[in-house]
Write an enzyme that holds these catalytic residues in place. Structure first.
Site, PDB file in Angstrom:
ATOM      1  N   HIS A 115       3.489  19.482  -7.347  1.00 18.36           N
ATOM      2  CA  HIS A 115       2.402  18.711  -7.968  1.00 18.36           C
ATOM      3  C   HIS A 115       2.322  17.273  -7.470  1.00 18.36           C
ATOM      4  CE1 HIS A 115       2.167  21.770 -11.535  1.00 18.36           C
ATOM      5  NE2 HIS A 115       1.609  22.208 -10.434  1.00 18.36           N
ATOM      6  N   ASN A 206      15.414  26.502 -21.553  1.00 22.20           N
ATOM      7  CA  ASN A 206      14.339  25.878 -22.324  1.00 22.20           C
ATOM      8  C   ASN A 206      14.686  26.032 -23.804  1.00 22.20           C
ATOM      9  OD1 ASN A 206      11.750  25.232 -23.529  1.00 22.20           O
ATOM     10  ND2 ASN A 206      10.789  25.730 -21.575  1.00 22.20           N
TER      11      ASN A 206
HETATM   12  P1  OAD Z   1       5.271  20.996 -20.076  1.00 28.13           P
HETATM   13  O1  OAD Z   1       5.148  19.707 -20.791  1.00 28.13           O
HETATM   14  O2  OAD Z   1       4.122  21.930 -20.127  1.00 28.13           O
HETATM   15  O3  OAD Z   1       6.543  21.805 -20.645  1.00 28.13           O
HETATM   16  C1  OAD Z   1       7.778  21.193 -20.811  1.00 28.13           C
HETATM   17  C2  OAD Z   1       8.781  22.247 -21.274  1.00 28.13           C
HETATM   18  O4  OAD Z   1      10.043  21.618 -21.364  1.00 28.13           O
HETATM   19  C3  OAD Z   1       8.486  22.858 -22.648  1.00 28.13           C
HETATM   20  O5  OAD Z   1       8.472  24.267 -22.534  1.00 28.13           O
HETATM   21  C4  OAD Z   1       9.645  22.365 -23.513  1.00 28.13           C
HETATM   22  O6  OAD Z   1      10.049  23.347 -24.476  1.00 28.13           O
HETATM   23  C5  OAD Z   1      10.728  22.132 -22.489  1.00 28.13           C
HETATM   24  N1  OAD Z   1      11.733  21.121 -22.863  1.00 28.13           N
HETATM   25  C6  OAD Z   1      11.601  20.069 -23.700  1.00 28.13           C
HETATM   26  N2  OAD Z   1      12.750  19.370 -23.758  1.00 28.13           N
HETATM   27  C7  OAD Z   1      13.634  19.997 -22.945  1.00 28.13           C
HETATM   28  C8  OAD Z   1      14.996  19.760 -22.580  1.00 28.13           C
HETATM   29  N3  OAD Z   1      15.697  18.719 -23.055  1.00 28.13           N
HETATM   30  N4  OAD Z   1      15.586  20.608 -21.714  1.00 28.13           N
HETATM   31  C9  OAD Z   1      14.901  21.675 -21.210  1.00 28.13           C
HETATM   32  N5  OAD Z   1      13.621  21.938 -21.523  1.00 28.13           N
HETATM   33  C10 OAD Z   1      12.990  21.115 -22.370  1.00 28.13           C
HETATM   34  O7  OAD Z   1       5.705  20.654 -18.577  1.00 28.13           O
HETATM   35  P2  OAD Z   1       5.515  21.513 -17.245  1.00 28.13           P
HETATM   36  O8  OAD Z   1       5.805  22.947 -17.471  1.00 28.13           O
HETATM   37  O9  OAD Z   1       6.246  20.790 -16.180  1.00 28.13           O
HETATM   38  O10 OAD Z   1       1.053  18.483 -13.921  1.00 28.13           O
HETATM   39  O11 OAD Z   1       3.967  21.347 -16.999  1.00 28.13           O
HETATM   40  C11 OAD Z   1       3.387  21.802 -15.807  1.00 28.13           C
HETATM   41  C12 OAD Z   1       2.398  20.781 -15.296  1.00 28.13           C
HETATM   42  O12 OAD Z   1       1.452  20.464 -16.307  1.00 28.13           O
HETATM   43  C13 OAD Z   1       3.016  19.454 -14.920  1.00 28.13           C
HETATM   44  O13 OAD Z   1       3.509  19.448 -13.607  1.00 28.13           O
HETATM   45  C14 OAD Z   1       1.897  18.477 -15.090  1.00 28.13           C
HETATM   46  C15 OAD Z   1       1.187  19.047 -16.300  1.00 28.13           C
HETATM   47  O14 OAD Z   1      -0.188  18.826 -16.358  1.00 28.13           O
HETATM   48  C16 OAD Z   1       1.039  17.359 -13.159  1.00 28.13           C
HETATM   49  O15 OAD Z   1       1.665  16.372 -13.419  1.00 28.13           O
HETATM   50  C17 OAD Z   1       0.190  17.430 -11.963  1.00 28.13           C
END
Ligand code: OAD
Length: 232
Positions: A115, A206
């Protein structure tokens, strides 16, 4: 395989596939869920090409704030473990959806950035891509007079073909795939785990269940740093 047997040292080709949850313990808000960036900001006003064309200064204010937050945060133990595993086993590949640059700061090499990066900008005029670590950014405009655009894949943008190809190749040949802190809700990245071979072992780290949880052999429910530590 019992949880206690899933140790990094038992695998030859490891792939980490990370999302915003990897940096949550560093203090960088995730995108979704309680306190998530998209619960406070409408992405259509801040993270898509149309928003930038409409009001580049507003979009830059938003991204400058992300830069300042990321610059003030430190990598956490989970970032360090990923770097340590790659050092012990240089065949380890890291695919990230994160734009915060914290994996770079612990010395992870050749990260496949799906990304883009908060720390790169692309000029509209001369199309040059440059790295800029200042927070807030030193200048929102290139020397040629045109606006820089954050070199990030916004909603509606295509992912870079080469990065996707490299990600698929890495996953196809791995024997351990570990997804860390992704909600698995943004495509095409969310589909990547399907490229793993049936014999590869797949672990999801997660604290929450995701739509992809059933695709993994093991779900480790807890913060990234604690869960990855168990696998050392
Ligand atoms: P999300 O914000 O969608 O998801 C974050 C995940 O991290 C959730 O499933 C939480 O349960 C988990 N989480 C929270 N705290 C945690 C911890 N301490 N350890 C492990 N897991 C934890 O983020 P992404 O999946 O990265 O796009 O989202 C995908 C894309 O959507 C991102 O790359 C971004 C966004 O729009 C861009 O920035 C271009």
């Amino acid at each position: 395989m019992a949880t206690t047997e899933v140790k990094f040292s038992n695998f030859k080709k490891i792939v980490f596939f990370t999302g915003a949850g990897l940096s949550a313990e560093s203090g960088i808000p995730t995108f979704r869920g309680k306190g998530g960036t998209w619960s406070q900001y409408n992405f259509e006003d801040y993270a898509c090409q149309k928003a930038f064309d409409r009001d580049p200064e507003k979009v830059w204010d938003f991204h400058d704030e992300r830069r300042v937050v990321a610059a003030e945060c430190e990598p956490n133990r989970a970032h360090q473990i990923i770097a340590e595993v790659q050092k012990m086993n240089p065949a380890t590949k890291v695919i990230t959806q994160n734009i915060d640059g914290l994996l770079d700061r612990v010395g992870v090499k050749d990260t496949i950035e799906l990304h883009g990066s908060l720390w790169r900008v692309r000029c509209y005029g001369c199309e040059m891509v440059t790295r800029d670590d200042t927070a807030p950014i030193r200048s929102r405009k290139c020397e040629c007079g045109q606006y820089f655009r954050p070199d990030i894949v916004w909603f509606g943008d295509m992912l870079d073909d080469l990065q996707m190809q490299n990600a698929r190749t890495a996953i196809r040949s791995c024997d351990l795939l570990i997804s860390v802190g992704t909600s698995a809700s943004v495509f095409p990245a969310a589909h990547l785990p399907f490229y793993a071979m049936p014999e590869a072992f797949k672990v999801e780290v997660n604290p929450e269940i995701t739509d992809m949880t059933s695709e993994y052999n093991l779900h480790l429910s807890g913060p990234a740093s604690e869960m990855l530590e168990k696998m050392l």
